[in-house]
Design a protein around this motif. Structure first.
Motif, PDB file in Angstrom:
ATOM      1  N   GLN A   1      -0.043  -0.099  -6.507  1.00 31.30           N
ATOM      2  CA  GLN A   1       1.299   0.181  -6.018  1.00 31.30           C
ATOM      3  C   GLN A   1       1.350   0.159  -4.489  1.00 31.30           C
ATOM      4  OE1 GLN A   1       3.647   0.655  -8.471  1.00 31.30           O
ATOM      5  NE2 GLN A   1       5.190   0.465  -6.862  1.00 31.30           N
ATOM      6  N   LEU A   2       0.253   0.567  -3.861  1.00 29.67           N
ATOM      7  CA  LEU A   2       0.194   0.619  -2.406  1.00 29.67           C
ATOM      8  C   LEU A   2      -0.305  -0.686  -1.791  1.00 29.67           C
ATOM      9  CD1 LEU A   2      -1.253   4.230  -1.870  1.00 29.67           C
ATOM     10  CD2 LEU A   2       1.134   3.476  -1.853  1.00 29.67           C
ATOM     11  N   GLY A   3      -0.664  -1.640  -2.639  1.00 29.84           N
ATOM     12  CA  GLY A   3      -1.134  -2.918  -2.134  1.00 29.84           C
ATOM     13  C   GLY A   3      -2.569  -2.902  -1.667  1.00 29.84           C
ATOM     14  N   PHE A   4      -3.372  -1.933  -2.147  1.00 31.93           N
ATOM     15  CA  PHE A   4      -4.786  -1.865  -1.780  1.00 31.93           C
ATOM     16  C   PHE A   4      -5.610  -2.729  -2.726  1.00 31.93           C
ATOM     17  CE2 PHE A   4      -4.044   2.602   0.073  1.00 31.93           C
ATOM     18  CZ  PHE A   4      -3.862   2.090   1.346  1.00 31.93           C
ATOM     19  N   ALA A   5      -6.689  -3.276  -2.210  1.00 25.98           N
ATOM     20  CA  ALA A   5      -7.520  -4.178  -3.007  1.00 25.98           C
ATOM     21  C   ALA A   5      -8.268  -3.446  -4.112  1.00 25.98           C
ATOM     22  CB  ALA A   5      -8.508  -4.917  -2.108  1.00 25.98           C
ATOM     23  N   GLU A   6      -8.625  -2.174  -3.872  1.00 23.36           N
ATOM     24  CA  GLU A   6      -9.396  -1.420  -4.857  1.00 23.36           C
ATOM     25  C   GLU A   6      -9.223   0.069  -4.601  1.00 23.36           C
ATOM     26  OE1 GLU A   6     -13.394  -2.573  -4.326  1.00 23.36           O
ATOM     27  OE2 GLU A   6     -13.529  -1.924  -2.243  1.00 23.36           O
ATOM     28  N   PRO A   7      -9.524   0.905  -5.604  1.00 26.15           N
ATOM     29  CA  PRO A   7      -9.367   2.350  -5.448  1.00 26.15           C
ATOM     30  C   PRO A   7     -10.167   2.941  -4.290  1.00 26.15           C
ATOM     31  CG  PRO A   7      -9.591   1.792  -7.766  1.00 26.15           C
ATOM     32  CD  PRO A   7      -9.870   0.528  -6.998  1.00 26.15           C
ATOM     33  N   ALA A   8     -11.286   2.310  -3.940  1.00 26.81           N
ATOM     34  CA  ALA A   8     -12.100   2.826  -2.841  1.00 26.81           C
ATOM     35  C   ALA A   8     -11.305   2.832  -1.536  1.00 26.81           C
ATOM     36  CB  ALA A   8     -13.373   2.001  -2.686  1.00 26.81           C
ATOM     37  N   VAL A   9     -10.434   1.837  -1.365  1.00 27.95           N
ATOM     38  CA  VAL A   9      -9.603   1.790  -0.160  1.00 27.95           C
ATOM     39  C   VAL A   9      -8.608   2.942  -0.180  1.00 27.95           C
ATOM     40  CG1 VAL A   9      -8.042   0.375   1.217  1.00 27.95           C
ATOM     41  CG2 VAL A   9      -9.872  -0.709  -0.100  1.00 27.95           C
ATOM     42  N   LEU A  10      -8.057   3.229  -1.360  1.00 28.05           N
ATOM     43  CA  LEU A  10      -7.146   4.369  -1.509  1.00 28.05           C
ATOM     44  C   LEU A  10      -7.859   5.668  -1.160  1.00 28.05           C
ATOM     45  CD1 LEU A  10      -4.557   5.816  -2.475  1.00 28.05           C
ATOM     46  CD2 LEU A  10      -5.500   5.710  -4.805  1.00 28.05           C
ATOM     47  N   THR A  11      -9.080   5.828  -1.633  1.00 28.35           N
ATOM     48  CA  THR A  11      -9.842   7.050  -1.353  1.00 28.35           C
ATOM     49  C   THR A  11     -10.057   7.234   0.143  1.00 28.35           C
ATOM     50  OG1 THR A  11     -10.968   6.950  -3.496  1.00 28.35           O
ATOM     51  CG2 THR A  11     -12.025   8.248  -1.759  1.00 28.35           C
ATOM     52  N   ARG A  12     -10.419   6.164   0.829  1.00 31.74           N
ATOM     53  CA  ARG A  12     -10.622   6.257   2.281  1.00 31.74           C
ATOM     54  C   ARG A  12      -9.320   6.599   2.997  1.00 31.74           C
ATOM     55  NH1 ARG A  12     -14.040   1.742   1.234  1.00 31.74           N
ATOM     56  NH2 ARG A  12     -12.423   0.257   1.909  1.00 31.74           N
ATOM     57  N   ALA A  13      -8.207   6.016   2.532  1.00 30.58           N
ATOM     58  CA  ALA A  13      -6.914   6.307   3.145  1.00 30.58           C
ATOM     59  C   ALA A  13      -6.524   7.767   2.933  1.00 30.58           C
ATOM     60  CB  ALA A  13      -5.845   5.385   2.564  1.00 30.58           C
TER      61      ALA A  13
END
Length: 337
Positions: free
Chosen positions: A304-316
């Motif tokens: 939904q946020l346009g991130f390539a993978e959940p790991a990017v979401l976690t860092r954000a």
């Protein structure tokens, strides 16, 4: 839980009332709100929106509910996606934009334009729903094809009709109703939902022929220039729905406002911000709302946020909130109790 822009339900309450139904009685048990129907800043659970259309069709004994609702909707329900399609140079390019960015409207819906077998003079446009487990969605399929027909007529003229129409279900009303509605032969129980189109029609230019194209661009530029809306606010409203497509760039957004990318960047700089900062803020606000109000998985939230993978979401989330997304969701819900 897959989402869809609430604009998909534009006209739902009004049509339901005209048919003698009670939209609130249908929507409330599904966790939906009448006041959200048609809103540009809200996403709703796609599965629930599908159920709402099916239930209303049954309760009001209106087998063509989806087709009727499509008559009340147009390119505007697609929000920025529709504007992007209008900025295309040709019909084919517009359909390509819809294919590439449909995730901005709903990540679970996909459209595709491809060849139609050995014939080089025709192409097949198809609409697919990717819910697992699957759900009956006859009304939504007919609604979607009805909207696409309206878009094609916007691009190609009010009398335009596809070569043929294909539906993956049996007819819901008399076959003659479908022929009158689509202006073409309709084939049922097909493997997919879609239209057969003349390939030559994809080469038709848009920008010079569509009167509504410049009006839409002028309206968007007016949003930026209006005293009540900053450039940053306008960019934020525009880009939020586009994030699932994963390719939100300053060039893409500037084009939709009818500006050169450097002009847009200068306006943002004058307000003490930047394009990347605005996008980061949009992602943060969406993450807060979804983590607080829904049980959407982290994989789906990442998309939904346009991130390539959940790991990017976690860092954000570590940067935004000082914790993982799961921990932050728990914190939000504990605070609400």
């Amino acid at each position: 839980m897959e989402l869809i822009a609430a604009t998909a339900m534009h006209g739902f309450a009004e049509l339901t009332a005209e048919l003698g139904g009670d939209a609130e009685a249908v929507l409330t048990p599904l966790g939906l709100r009448v006041e959200d129907c048609g809103r540009t800043d809200v996403f709703v659970p796609l599965r629930h929106a599908i159920h709402a259309a099916e239930r209303t069709a049954a309760l009001t004994r209106t087998p063509d509910f989806g087709r009727r609702l499509a008559l009340r909707q147009g390119i505007e329900v697609l929000g920025p996606l529709g504007v992007a399609a209008r900025t295309a140079q040709t019909v084919g390019e517009a359909l390509g934009i819809l294919e590439n960015f449909m995730g901005a409207y709903s990540p679970a819906i996909a459209v595709h334009l491809g060849d139609d077998g050995p014939r080089e003079d025709v192409v097949f446009w198809q609409w697919r729903l990717g819910l697992d487990p699957p759900v009956r969605h006859h009304q939504t399929a007919e609604l979607s094809l009805g909207i696409m027909l309206r878009l094609l007529r916007l691009f190609l003229g009010a009398d335009y009709a596809p070569l043929s129409v294909h539906l993956a279900h049996a007819p819901l009303s008399a076959q003659s109703d479908y022929t009158r509605y689509f202006g073409a032969s309709v084939h049922f129980n097909h493997t997919v939902n879609g239209f057969t189109l003349n390939a030559i029609d994809l080469t038709r230019p848009l920008a010079e022929e569509s009167d509504s194209h410049q009006a839409a661009i002028d309206a968007l530029v007016g949003v930026i220039d209006s005293c009540g809306s900053s450039a940053a606010q306008s960019v934020a409203r525009l880009t939020g729905p586009l994030l699932p497509g994963g390719t939100v760039t300053v060039e893409t957004v500037a084009k939709q406002f009818g500006l050169h990318p450097k002009s847009l960047q200068r306006r943002l700089a004058a307000e003490g911000t930047s394009f990347s900062a605005v996008i980061d803020g949009v992602r943060r606000d969406i993450a807060i709302r979804i983590l607080r109000d829904t049980d959407v998985s982290l994989v789906q939230l990442s998309r939904q946020l346009g991130f390539a993978e959940p790991a990017v979401l976690t860092r954000a989330c570590q940067r935004w909130f000082g914790s993982t997304p799961s921990a932050y969701r728990t914190r939000l819900r504990c605070a609400a109790e």
